[in-house]
Design a protein around this motif. Sequence first.
Motif, PDB file in Angstrom:
ATOM      1  N   UNK A  29      39.789  39.243  44.839  1.00  0.00           N
ATOM      2  CA  UNK A  29      40.979  38.407  45.265  1.00  0.00           C
ATOM      3  C   UNK A  29      41.140  37.527  43.751  1.00  0.00           C
ATOM      4  N   UNK A  30      40.212  37.193  43.007  1.00  0.00           N
ATOM      5  CA  UNK A  30      40.615  36.679  41.605  1.00  0.00           C
ATOM      6  C   UNK A  30      41.523  37.573  40.946  1.00  0.00           C
ATOM      7  N   UNK A  31      41.310  38.950  41.094  1.00  0.00           N
ATOM      8  CA  UNK A  31      42.309  39.887  40.255  1.00  0.00           C
ATOM      9  C   UNK A  31      43.634  39.858  41.050  1.00  0.00           C
ATOM     10  N   UNK A  32      43.702  39.741  42.121  1.00  0.00           N
ATOM     11  CA  UNK A  32      44.939  39.928  42.930  1.00  0.00           C
ATOM     12  C   UNK A  32      45.694  38.453  42.795  1.00  0.00           C
ATOM     13  N   UNK A  33      45.059  37.452  42.426  1.00  0.00           N
ATOM     14  CA  UNK A  33      45.573  36.205  42.237  1.00  0.00           C
ATOM     15  C   UNK A  33      46.168  36.397  40.543  1.00  0.00           C
ATOM     16  N   UNK A  34      45.272  36.885  39.580  1.00  0.00           N
ATOM     17  CA  UNK A  34      45.705  37.132  38.257  1.00  0.00           C
ATOM     18  C   UNK A  34      46.993  37.682  38.305  1.00  0.00           C
ATOM     19  N   UNK A  35      47.183  39.068  39.033  1.00  0.00           N
ATOM     20  CA  UNK A  35      47.999  40.148  38.946  1.00  0.00           C
ATOM     21  C   UNK A  35      49.292  39.135  39.350  1.00  0.00           C
ATOM     22  N   UNK A  55      42.656  40.847  30.408  1.00  0.00           N
ATOM     23  CA  UNK A  55      41.510  40.822  29.906  1.00  0.00           C
ATOM     24  C   UNK A  55      40.297  40.569  31.069  1.00  0.00           C
ATOM     25  N   UNK A  56      40.534  39.545  31.587  1.00  0.00           N
ATOM     26  CA  UNK A  56      39.770  38.953  32.659  1.00  0.00           C
ATOM     27  C   UNK A  56      39.734  40.041  33.844  1.00  0.00           C
ATOM     28  N   UNK A  57      40.905  40.521  34.134  1.00  0.00           N
ATOM     29  CA  UNK A  57      40.953  41.705  35.221  1.00  0.00           C
ATOM     30  C   UNK A  57      39.980  42.854  34.834  1.00  0.00           C
ATOM     31  N   UNK A  58      40.138  43.258  33.678  1.00  0.00           N
ATOM     32  CA  UNK A  58      39.224  44.507  33.253  1.00  0.00           C
ATOM     33  C   UNK A  58      37.749  43.810  33.431  1.00  0.00           C
ATOM     34  N   UNK A  59      37.599  42.856  32.970  1.00  0.00           N
ATOM     35  CA  UNK A  59      35.987  42.399  33.056  1.00  0.00           C
ATOM     36  C   UNK A  59      35.675  42.430  34.380  1.00  0.00           C
TER      37      UNK A  59
ATOM     38  N   UNK B  34      42.174  49.893  40.003  1.00  0.00           N
ATOM     39  CA  UNK B  34      43.663  49.849  40.007  1.00  0.00           C
ATOM     40  C   UNK B  34      44.317  48.359  39.790  1.00  0.00           C
ATOM     41  N   UNK B  35      43.845  47.410  40.114  1.00  0.00           N
ATOM     42  CA  UNK B  35      44.512  46.091  39.832  1.00  0.00           C
ATOM     43  C   UNK B  35      44.278  45.747  38.408  1.00  0.00           C
ATOM     44  N   UNK B  36      43.049  46.113  37.653  1.00  0.00           N
ATOM     45  CA  UNK B  36      42.695  46.018  36.356  1.00  0.00           C
ATOM     46  C   UNK B  36      43.679  46.757  35.769  1.00  0.00           C
ATOM     47  N   UNK B  37      44.085  47.896  35.871  1.00  0.00           N
ATOM     48  CA  UNK B  37      45.268  48.987  35.323  1.00  0.00           C
ATOM     49  C   UNK B  37      46.305  48.352  35.495  1.00  0.00           C
ATOM     50  N   UNK B  38      46.703  47.994  36.545  1.00  0.00           N
ATOM     51  CA  UNK B  38      48.097  47.181  36.943  1.00  0.00           C
ATOM     52  C   UNK B  38      48.212  46.061  36.056  1.00  0.00           C
ATOM     53  N   UNK B  39      47.035  45.136  35.750  1.00  0.00           N
ATOM     54  CA  UNK B  39      47.444  43.915  34.885  1.00  0.00           C
ATOM     55  C   UNK B  39      47.616  44.376  33.408  1.00  0.00           C
ATOM     56  N   UNK B  40      46.607  45.657  33.063  1.00  0.00           N
ATOM     57  CA  UNK B  40      46.720  45.998  31.655  1.00  0.00           C
ATOM     58  C   UNK B  40      48.314  46.383  31.435  1.00  0.00           C
ATOM     59  N   UNK B  41      48.700  47.333  32.391  1.00  0.00           N
ATOM     60  CA  UNK B  41      50.137  47.761  32.200  1.00  0.00           C
ATOM     61  C   UNK B  41      51.234  46.551  32.122  1.00  0.00           C
ATOM     62  N   UNK B  42      50.916  45.388  32.893  1.00  0.00           N
ATOM     63  CA  UNK B  42      51.915  44.433  32.710  1.00  0.00           C
ATOM     64  C   UNK B  42      51.762  43.682  31.351  1.00  0.00           C
ATOM     65  N   UNK B  43      50.622  43.752  30.835  1.00  0.00           N
ATOM     66  CA  UNK B  43      50.258  43.193  29.599  1.00  0.00           C
ATOM     67  C   UNK B  43      51.003  43.764  28.236  1.00  0.00           C
TER      68      UNK B  43
END
Lengths: 78, 165
Positions: A29-35, A55-59, B34-43
């Motif tokens: 949920x935190x990741x979705x919010x960040x995205x 960075x936070x999402x990857x962590x 997948x979400x982490x990958x998406x965020x990295x893509x956006x960055x």
Amino acid sequence: MISEQEQQRHRQRAAVYVVLLMFNLTLIILQIWLFAGTLENLIAGKFSVAIPAAVVSVICAGVNVWMLVGLYRMEKRP
Amino acid sequence: MDDRLSKEFPIDWEEDNYVSRREFFKFMTLASGGLALGSVGLAAWSQTKRGEVRFEPARIAGMTDVEVGGSLGFSYPRPKDICILVQPEPGKYMAFSRRCTHLSCPVNYEHDQKRLFCPCHNGAFSIEDGSVLQGPPPHSLPQVILEVRDDGIFAVGVSHGADHS
Ligand code: FES
């Protein structure tokens, strides 16, 4: 037939699963919010949040993978 | 009866639930990746969008096409990217995207006020760097990078303003 002791162990593992699953869901949920926040900021022309959010999402994803590995290890234990 | 049933169909329901929980956990971890990958893509995408971006140089005007205090519309780098070229002082040329950063109305040059004015909601941008002077625009106008050559004024790239941080 499963012994009483084995059943007890299963119940304990199931409880661990539920707790970790809750934590996993919280992180997602935190990741979705960040995205969503990053996307909103990018559309508004603010680029400074994208890298910290990534960075936070990857962590978060790393913690989730770490928990999954931990669960597999727990299963292998006799 | 129960004992015989368990022997013939040895399904352990605890174990069964346990496996589906594990599958669900695996699926959620995959989604998290997948979400982490998406965020990295956006960055990564955000990094390509900031600062100066160079494009194919295009001649936008001759040296005498814009008088001091006057303006000229042109498109750069794509035909739909409307821009405005101004000469606020003799020999000093500036060009900006003409699309207001609020709701995309075209801005007009006001020489006496040294600003680009958006009539839709009274937004105004500085002619020095395109920064917001007043009104609802959330950020500055992208500036077109110019090169004054012997045969005219050329647009060579686009720079996003200082507040695109
Ligand atoms: S569109 Fe320019 S101020 Fe609203």
